[in-house]
Design a protein around this motif. Sequence first.
Motif, PDB file in Angstrom:
ATOM      1  N   HIS A   1      10.205   9.821  -5.909  1.00 26.57           N
ATOM      2  CA  HIS A   1       9.315   9.819  -4.833  1.00 26.57           C
ATOM      3  C   HIS A   1       9.641   8.898  -3.413  1.00 26.57           C
ATOM      4  O   HIS A   1       9.524   9.174  -2.538  1.00 26.57           O
ATOM      5  CB  HIS A   1       8.121   9.325  -5.274  1.00 26.57           C
ATOM      6  N   GLU A   2      10.242   7.836  -3.793  1.00 27.73           N
ATOM      7  CA  GLU A   2      10.821   6.776  -2.728  1.00 27.73           C
ATOM      8  C   GLU A   2      11.700   7.566  -1.897  1.00 27.73           C
ATOM      9  O   GLU A   2      11.782   7.447  -0.528  1.00 27.73           O
ATOM     10  CB  GLU A   2      11.097   5.686  -3.209  1.00 27.73           C
ATOM     11  N   LEU A   3      12.752   8.364  -2.549  1.00 24.05           N
ATOM     12  CA  LEU A   3      13.784   8.971  -1.754  1.00 24.05           C
ATOM     13  C   LEU A   3      13.233   9.907  -0.869  1.00 24.05           C
ATOM     14  O   LEU A   3      13.848  10.578  -0.068  1.00 24.05           O
ATOM     15  CB  LEU A   3      14.741   9.690  -2.723  1.00 24.05           C
ATOM     16  N   ASN A   4      12.022  10.410  -1.423  1.00 21.86           N
ATOM     17  CA  ASN A   4      11.328  11.742  -0.431  1.00 21.86           C
ATOM     18  C   ASN A   4       9.964  11.006   0.592  1.00 21.86           C
ATOM     19  O   ASN A   4       9.710  11.634   0.882  1.00 21.86           O
ATOM     20  CB  ASN A   4      10.532  12.528  -1.310  1.00 21.86           C
ATOM     21  N   GLY A   5      10.287   9.781   0.755  1.00 25.59           N
ATOM     22  CA  GLY A   5       9.627   9.255   1.828  1.00 25.59           C
ATOM     23  C   GLY A   5       7.871   8.613   1.384  1.00 25.59           C
ATOM     24  O   GLY A   5       7.423   8.309   2.009  1.00 25.59           O
ATOM     25  N   ILE A   6       7.969   8.751   0.010  1.00 27.62           N
ATOM     26  CA  ILE A   6       6.694   8.402  -0.555  1.00 27.62           C
ATOM     27  C   ILE A   6       6.686   7.133  -0.895  1.00 27.62           C
ATOM     28  O   ILE A   6       7.480   6.903  -2.094  1.00 27.62           O
ATOM     29  CB  ILE A   6       6.069   9.301  -1.883  1.00 27.62           C
ATOM     30  N   SER A   7       5.899   6.088  -0.404  1.00 26.78           N
ATOM     31  CA  SER A   7       6.076   4.635  -0.862  1.00 26.78           C
ATOM     32  C   SER A   7       5.617   4.277  -2.291  1.00 26.78           C
ATOM     33  O   SER A   7       4.343   4.633  -2.410  1.00 26.78           O
ATOM     34  CB  SER A   7       5.746   3.866   0.218  1.00 26.78           C
ATOM     35  N   CYS A   8       6.164   3.757  -3.188  1.00 28.14           N
ATOM     36  CA  CYS A   8       5.964   3.439  -4.505  1.00 28.14           C
ATOM     37  C   CYS A   8       6.135   1.904  -4.702  1.00 28.14           C
ATOM     38  O   CYS A   8       5.459   1.369  -5.670  1.00 28.14           O
ATOM     39  CB  CYS A   8       6.461   4.127  -5.787  1.00 28.14           C
ATOM     40  N   LEU A   9       6.919   1.304  -3.877  1.00 28.86           N
ATOM     41  CA  LEU A   9       7.165  -0.196  -4.031  1.00 28.86           C
ATOM     42  C   LEU A   9       6.531  -0.728  -2.758  1.00 28.86           C
ATOM     43  O   LEU A   9       6.879  -0.551  -1.771  1.00 28.86           O
ATOM     44  CB  LEU A   9       8.461  -0.425  -4.094  1.00 28.86           C
ATOM     45  N   SER A  10       5.481  -1.525  -2.855  1.00 32.25           N
ATOM     46  CA  SER A  10       5.009  -2.332  -1.810  1.00 32.25           C
ATOM     47  C   SER A  10       5.626  -3.499  -1.364  1.00 32.25           C
ATOM     48  O   SER A  10       6.552  -4.123  -2.521  1.00 32.25           O
ATOM     49  CB  SER A  10       3.496  -2.839  -2.103  1.00 32.25           C
ATOM     50  N   LEU A  11       5.520  -4.062  -0.275  1.00 27.38           N
ATOM     51  CA  LEU A  11       6.208  -5.234   0.227  1.00 27.38           C
ATOM     52  C   LEU A  11       5.515  -6.605  -0.343  1.00 27.38           C
ATOM     53  O   LEU A  11       4.190  -6.680  -0.274  1.00 27.38           O
ATOM     54  CB  LEU A  11       6.009  -5.368   1.673  1.00 27.38           C
ATOM     55  N   GLU A  12       6.451  -7.257  -1.062  1.00 26.14           N
ATOM     56  CA  GLU A  12       5.771  -8.494  -1.708  1.00 26.14           C
ATOM     57  C   GLU A  12       5.782  -9.558  -0.859  1.00 26.14           C
ATOM     58  O   GLU A  12       6.837 -10.242  -0.652  1.00 26.14           O
ATOM     59  CB  GLU A  12       6.650  -8.814  -3.107  1.00 26.14           C
ATOM     60  N   GLU A  13       4.971 -10.027  -0.090  1.00 27.17           N
ATOM     61  CA  GLU A  13       5.000 -10.990   0.821  1.00 27.17           C
ATOM     62  C   GLU A  13       4.957 -12.513   0.282  1.00 27.17           C
ATOM     63  O   GLU A  13       5.741 -13.499   0.694  1.00 27.17           O
ATOM     64  CB  GLU A  13       3.698 -10.961   1.895  1.00 27.17           C
ATOM     65  N   VAL A  14       4.360 -12.440  -1.052  1.00 21.65           N
ATOM     66  CA  VAL A  14       4.439 -13.690  -1.680  1.00 21.65           C
ATOM     67  C   VAL A  14       5.191 -13.558  -2.886  1.00 21.65           C
ATOM     68  O   VAL A  14       4.796 -12.613  -3.852  1.00 21.65           O
ATOM     69  CB  VAL A  14       3.014 -14.369  -1.889  1.00 21.65           C
ATOM     70  N   THR A  15       6.360 -14.037  -3.020  1.00 25.55           N
ATOM     71  CA  THR A  15       7.006 -14.040  -4.332  1.00 25.55           C
ATOM     72  C   THR A  15       6.279 -14.451  -5.486  1.00 25.55           C
ATOM     73  O   THR A  15       5.550 -15.488  -5.598  1.00 25.55           O
ATOM     74  CB  THR A  15       8.392 -14.780  -4.258  1.00 25.55           C
ATOM     75  N   PRO A  16       6.239 -13.491  -6.398  1.00 27.85           N
ATOM     76  CA  PRO A  16       5.393 -13.744  -7.612  1.00 27.85           C
ATOM     77  C   PRO A  16       5.981 -15.062  -8.504  1.00 27.85           C
ATOM     78  O   PRO A  16       7.066 -15.103  -8.561  1.00 27.85           O
ATOM     79  CB  PRO A  16       5.454 -12.655  -8.555  1.00 27.85           C
ATOM     80  N   PRO A  17       5.040 -15.979  -8.722  1.00 29.25           N
ATOM     81  CA  PRO A  17       5.543 -17.088  -9.532  1.00 29.25           C
ATOM     82  C   PRO A  17       6.380 -16.612 -10.808  1.00 29.25           C
ATOM     83  O   PRO A  17       6.080 -15.628 -11.781  1.00 29.25           O
ATOM     84  CB  PRO A  17       4.308 -17.822 -10.011  1.00 29.25           C
ATOM     85  N   ARG A  18       7.462 -17.312 -11.050  1.00 27.92           N
ATOM     86  CA  ARG A  18       8.362 -16.992 -12.301  1.00 27.92           C
ATOM     87  C   ARG A  18       7.415 -17.333 -13.620  1.00 27.92           C
ATOM     88  O   ARG A  18       6.819 -18.259 -13.723  1.00 27.92           O
ATOM     89  CB  ARG A  18       9.590 -17.853 -12.290  1.00 27.92           C
ATOM     90  N   GLN A  19       7.949 -16.481 -14.599  1.00 32.14           N
ATOM     91  CA  GLN A  19       6.942 -16.715 -15.941  1.00 32.14           C
ATOM     92  C   GLN A  19       7.867 -17.542 -16.568  1.00 32.14           C
ATOM     93  O   GLN A  19       7.270 -18.565 -17.488  1.00 32.14           O
ATOM     94  CB  GLN A  19       6.967 -15.547 -16.670  1.00 32.14           C
ATOM     95  N   THR A  20       9.106 -17.984 -16.456  1.00 34.41           N
ATOM     96  CA  THR A  20       9.851 -18.917 -17.168  1.00 34.41           C
ATOM     97  C   THR A  20      10.618 -19.754 -16.262  1.00 34.41           C
ATOM     98  O   THR A  20      11.018 -19.131 -15.169  1.00 34.41           O
ATOM     99  CB  THR A  20      10.689 -18.609 -18.396  1.00 34.41           C
ATOM    100  N   ILE A  21      11.369 -20.840 -16.318  1.00 34.41           N
ATOM    101  CA  ILE A  21      11.981 -21.557 -15.381  1.00 34.41           C
ATOM    102  C   ILE A  21      13.052 -22.147 -16.102  1.00 34.41           C
ATOM    103  O   ILE A  21      13.171 -22.811 -17.179  1.00 34.41           O
ATOM    104  CB  ILE A  21      11.211 -22.787 -14.443  1.00 34.41           C
TER     105      ILE A  21
END
Length: 431
Positions: free
Chosen positions: A235-255
Amino acid sequence: MVAASTEQPNIALIDGNNFYVSCERVFDPSLRDRPVVVLSNNDGCAVARSNEVKALGVTMGQPWFKLRDLAREYGIIALSSNYALYGDMSHRMMTLLGRFAPRQEVYSIDECFLDLGHRCQRATEQGRAMRQAIAHDLGLPVGVGIGPTKTLAKLANHVAKKRPEYGGVCNFNELGRDEREGLLASIAVGEVWGVGSRSAERLRALGITHVAALRAASPRRLQQAFSVVMARIVHELNGISCLSLEEVTPPRQTIQAARSFGEAIFDRETLAEAISSFVRLASGRLRQQASLAGALHLFIRTSPFRDQDPQYAPGITLPLPHATDDELLLVRTALEGLTRIYRPGFAYRKAGVLLLGLEDGRRAQGGLFVDAEAIRRRAMLMGTVDALRRRFGPEIIHVASEGRGRRWAGRSGNRSPRYTTRWEELPVARA
């Protein structure tokens, strides 16, 4: 050329060219146009290669000891990794790029996505302006790819970096149909973001060898054969966006903070120094993302590649009395765990800590038997410590158990100075 639609989204991916090597060349012009590799911790493997080294057939992750003959023949310069320098240059680059668009996703140390809006007439100009600004202000070369989706922006970036005729900026939204189809038909399917080597092999077995063929494939069929991820890629290769822009990096679940040692460690005291240092690194990242840890996992291990040595690789998970980001409490907990798993007589080659059970520190609930005032005072102390480290360097203040010798530190005999983060390593101009 077919005119681009003004309603087409313009997602840009900006990616540093050979980023670690480029950072080194900013401060040492003598490295330009010469074969350069940057090595991993302990000077083990190639983690960055100049174009000159790539042309010699050196692959990513190739062990340095296997390259010594080639290095002597062609004069390859090997540098130890200088992550303080690379991280600071990355921060400067991302800050500069953030001025070009209201929405930015920092994807990695040398990559970020920008949402340029629906102004196709200006998107390519903006891409050129970004390259010029980064080259002028930081001395770093970058490639810019622009497309209606993140996956197509990634592919456009690949074209921008591999094909000199695009001048470092490729905008799929402005290409004519024939030109765009020709490019997609010339790019191997394995170059698509999200298609790993195994998936690429399976796709080739189905006759899907290049990007144009993958774009023309049935999403439903590929979802059945692979997963929903592959369907989204189509879908993405056909111009249909499936991945949104993550303006805030999600917190890591482990460090995690872990490292191989420059030499074998036998005594508990030196292991304690290393583990205390790892806790400092991990707890700093924990506070940076405003999280608290509920448990700590500690491991120490011998080298599995040294069959002649006795093998021992214990680990222990320790619950914390309450969710915390308190470095002193975390160090004390880790050292208690070390006492429980350490055994003399082994040549320890690696150790690390892993912070688990992370939760949002801004929403954490206090316990019935927790001294809230003591936690508040300790939080103020940690805030002061972090401020001092930001201003004067990460090692300006640390717990006593870290020691000063750092005999456990990895090999880095060819590390360049940390030009941008250490006063004492600034270059000096002499008359």
